[in-house]
Design a protein around this motif. Structure first.
Motif, PDB file in Angstrom:
ATOM      1  N   VAL A 205      12.738  40.599 -19.675  1.00 48.54           N
ATOM      2  CA  VAL A 205      11.716  41.641 -19.600  1.00 48.54           C
ATOM      3  C   VAL A 205      12.101  42.608 -18.493  1.00 48.54           C
ATOM      4  O   VAL A 205      12.204  42.223 -17.326  1.00 48.54           O
ATOM      5  N   VAL A 206      12.323  43.854 -18.857  1.00 47.24           N
ATOM      6  CA  VAL A 206      12.757  44.884 -17.909  1.00 47.24           C
ATOM      7  C   VAL A 206      11.577  45.794 -17.583  1.00 47.24           C
ATOM      8  O   VAL A 206      10.954  46.368 -18.485  1.00 47.24           O
TER       9      VAL A 206
ATOM     10  N   LYS B 104      20.307  38.596 -18.551  1.00 43.91           N
ATOM     11  CA  LYS B 104      21.154  37.487 -18.989  1.00 43.91           C
ATOM     12  C   LYS B 104      20.889  37.045 -20.424  1.00 43.91           C
ATOM     13  O   LYS B 104      21.633  36.223 -20.963  1.00 43.91           O
ATOM     14  N   TYR B 105      19.833  37.573 -21.049  1.00 47.30           N
ATOM     15  CA  TYR B 105      19.492  37.132 -22.405  1.00 47.30           C
ATOM     16  C   TYR B 105      19.835  38.196 -23.450  1.00 47.30           C
ATOM     17  O   TYR B 105      20.001  39.378 -23.124  1.00 47.30           O
ATOM     18  N   ASP B 106      19.910  37.764 -24.698  1.00 45.85           N
ATOM     19  CA  ASP B 106      20.304  38.646 -25.797  1.00 45.85           C
ATOM     20  C   ASP B 106      19.150  39.501 -26.303  1.00 45.85           C
ATOM     21  O   ASP B 106      19.375  40.551 -26.904  1.00 45.85           O
ATOM     22  N   LEU B 107      17.919  39.043 -26.094  1.00 47.50           N
ATOM     23  CA  LEU B 107      16.756  39.827 -26.481  1.00 47.50           C
ATOM     24  C   LEU B 107      16.165  40.490 -25.243  1.00 47.50           C
ATOM     25  O   LEU B 107      15.985  39.844 -24.207  1.00 47.50           O
ATOM     26  N   ILE B 108      15.878  41.784 -25.371  1.00 47.57           N
ATOM     27  CA  ILE B 108      15.343  42.558 -24.245  1.00 47.57           C
ATOM     28  C   ILE B 108      14.008  43.154 -24.660  1.00 47.57           C
ATOM     29  O   ILE B 108      13.834  43.610 -25.797  1.00 47.57           O
ATOM     30  N   VAL B 109      13.069  43.189 -23.736  1.00 46.16           N
ATOM     31  CA  VAL B 109      11.821  43.906 -23.956  1.00 46.16           C
ATOM     32  C   VAL B 109      11.547  44.747 -22.723  1.00 46.16           C
ATOM     33  O   VAL B 109      11.763  44.309 -21.593  1.00 46.16           O
ATOM     34  N   THR B 110      11.122  45.997 -22.943  1.00 46.96           N
ATOM     35  CA  THR B 110      10.780  46.868 -21.827  1.00 46.96           C
ATOM     36  C   THR B 110       9.279  47.110 -21.813  1.00 46.96           C
ATOM     37  O   THR B 110       8.632  47.209 -22.859  1.00 46.96           O
TER      38      THR B 110
ATOM     39  N   ARG C 175      -1.539  37.220 -23.660  1.00 44.20           N
ATOM     40  CA  ARG C 175      -0.765  35.982 -23.544  1.00 44.20           C
ATOM     41  C   ARG C 175       0.231  35.756 -24.681  1.00 44.20           C
ATOM     42  O   ARG C 175       1.333  35.271 -24.450  1.00 44.20           O
ATOM     43  N   PRO C 176      -0.077  36.095 -25.935  1.00 44.20           N
ATOM     44  CA  PRO C 176       0.889  35.822 -27.018  1.00 44.20           C
ATOM     45  C   PRO C 176       1.984  36.880 -27.156  1.00 44.20           C
ATOM     46  O   PRO C 176       2.806  36.786 -28.070  1.00 44.20           O
ATOM     47  N   TRP C 177       2.007  37.878 -26.277  1.00 47.23           N
ATOM     48  CA  TRP C 177       2.894  39.047 -26.447  1.00 47.23           C
ATOM     49  C   TRP C 177       4.354  38.657 -26.628  1.00 47.23           C
ATOM     50  O   TRP C 177       4.987  38.987 -27.631  1.00 47.23           O
ATOM     51  N   LEU C 178       4.924  37.938 -25.674  1.00 44.71           N
ATOM     52  CA  LEU C 178       6.342  37.575 -25.757  1.00 44.71           C
ATOM     53  C   LEU C 178       6.620  36.631 -26.917  1.00 44.71           C
ATOM     54  O   LEU C 178       7.648  36.749 -27.597  1.00 44.71           O
TER      55      LEU C 178
ATOM     56  N   LEU D 164       7.157  53.294 -27.609  1.00 47.66           N
ATOM     57  CA  LEU D 164       6.897  53.515 -26.194  1.00 47.66           C
ATOM     58  C   LEU D 164       7.761  52.563 -25.376  1.00 47.66           C
ATOM     59  O   LEU D 164       7.880  51.383 -25.725  1.00 47.66           O
ATOM     60  N   GLY D 165       8.321  53.067 -24.294  1.00 45.78           N
ATOM     61  CA  GLY D 165       9.087  52.200 -23.405  1.00 45.78           C
ATOM     62  C   GLY D 165       8.243  51.083 -22.842  1.00 45.78           C
ATOM     63  O   GLY D 165       8.764  50.071 -22.368  1.00 45.78           O
ATOM     64  N   ALA D 166       6.923  51.243 -22.907  1.00 49.82           N
ATOM     65  CA  ALA D 166       6.002  50.219 -22.402  1.00 49.82           C
ATOM     66  C   ALA D 166       5.883  49.025 -23.336  1.00 49.82           C
ATOM     67  O   ALA D 166       5.371  47.978 -22.936  1.00 49.82           O
ATOM     68  N   ASN D 167       6.361  49.168 -24.586  1.00 49.94           N
ATOM     69  CA  ASN D 167       6.161  48.087 -25.556  1.00 49.94           C
ATOM     70  C   ASN D 167       7.260  48.116 -26.619  1.00 49.94           C
ATOM     71  O   ASN D 167       6.977  48.295 -27.806  1.00 49.94           O
ATOM     72  N   THR D 168       8.494  47.929 -26.197  1.00 43.40           N
ATOM     73  CA  THR D 168       9.640  47.988 -27.099  1.00 43.40           C
ATOM     74  C   THR D 168      10.590  46.833 -26.833  1.00 43.40           C
ATOM     75  O   THR D 168      10.877  46.515 -25.672  1.00 43.40           O
ATOM     76  N   ALA D 169      11.086  46.216 -27.888  1.00 44.38           N
ATOM     77  CA  ALA D 169      12.044  45.110 -27.766  1.00 44.38           C
ATOM     78  C   ALA D 169      13.259  45.406 -28.638  1.00 44.38           C
ATOM     79  O   ALA D 169      13.139  46.059 -29.684  1.00 44.38           O
TER      80      ALA D 169
END
Length: 235
Positions: A4-5, A76-82, A91-94, A147-152
């Motif tokens: 999570v960035v 370090k992970y292959d999946l990124i979320v900003t 709570r269920p977001w990720l 939105l950069g606030a909710n993108t993976a």
């Protein structure tokens, strides 16, 4: 599993509540890392962030797009979320994001809508209209209101596509235009987050949106743009 960035700048007032929501996910904490990329804040933003985040450092690239790029390169992970430091993350977001990538193995980027954190009918109505635009774009594929606030996205495809552009506005909306060449662009309306309207309270969402489109129209989506300080041409 997922990185999570979070770009930040002088977020002392709200970043602790944000980070607490990020640490309280249904996805086990050892399955994601938190990276806060700070724009050299003059308050206690970094001091607070260090209590919760795995990595906290000052950005070396320009603007918010550059900060997100710095965070991705440090992940370090292959999946990124900003996301942003003034949001609230259900709570269920990720867990929703991880399941979406499992459901759509051909996806390059996945994004979701928002709801306003501040009370009042005006904010609810404005965001309601905005989410209609999000849904229309996602269903038609004519544009993608990410939105950069909710993108993976998938890290390798993001880097291959050229990462976020370094510009005054439109870096988050422009990204899926390139990412769709590497995989499916997916809108999940269940991938919703709380979004602060503080930037729009004084001017209003629609006036701010007009100014945003004006900046983009002046050259934000030109064929050449800056990435990590170097000019390159879109693919």
């Amino acid at each position: 599993m997922i990185s999570v960035v979070v770009p930040s700048f002088n977020e002392e007032a709200g970043i602790e509540a944000f980070l607490k929501s990020l640490c309280d996910q249904t996805l086990p904490r050892d399955q994601y890392e938190i990276i806060v990329v700070d724009g050299n804040s003059k308050d206690k933003t970094r001091e607070i962030a260090e209590k919760y985040a795995d990595k906290v450092f000052i950005q070396t690239s320009k603007k918010v797009g550059g900060a997100r790029n710095d965070g991705v390169l440090a992940s370090k992970y292959d999946l990124i979320v900003t996301t942003d430091a003034d949001c609230f993350l259900p709570r269920p977001w990720l867990e929703t994001i991880v399941k979406d990538f499992e459901k759509y193995p051909d996806a390059s980027i996945i994004y979701g809508p928002i709801y306003p954190l501040e009370p009042g009918f005006k904010h609810k109505f404005e965001v309601f209209l905005y989410n209609i635009v999000v849904r229309i774009g996602g269903r038609t594929g004519i544009f993608y209101a990410t939105l950069g606030a909710n993108t993976a996205f998938r890290k390798n495809l993001f880097i291959e596509a050229g990462m976020y552009k370094v510009c005054d506005a439109g870096d988050d909306w422009e990204l899926p235009k390139r990412m769709k060449n590497y995989g499916r662009v997916v809108l999940d309306m269940k991938m919703i987050i709380g979004f602060s309207m503080r930037r729009y309270i004084n001017f209003g969402l629609f006036r701010s949106a007009f100014q945003w489109f004006y900046v983009v129209a002046k050259g934000g989506f030109s064929d050449k743009h800056q990435y990590m300080g170097k000019e390159y041409t879109k693919k």
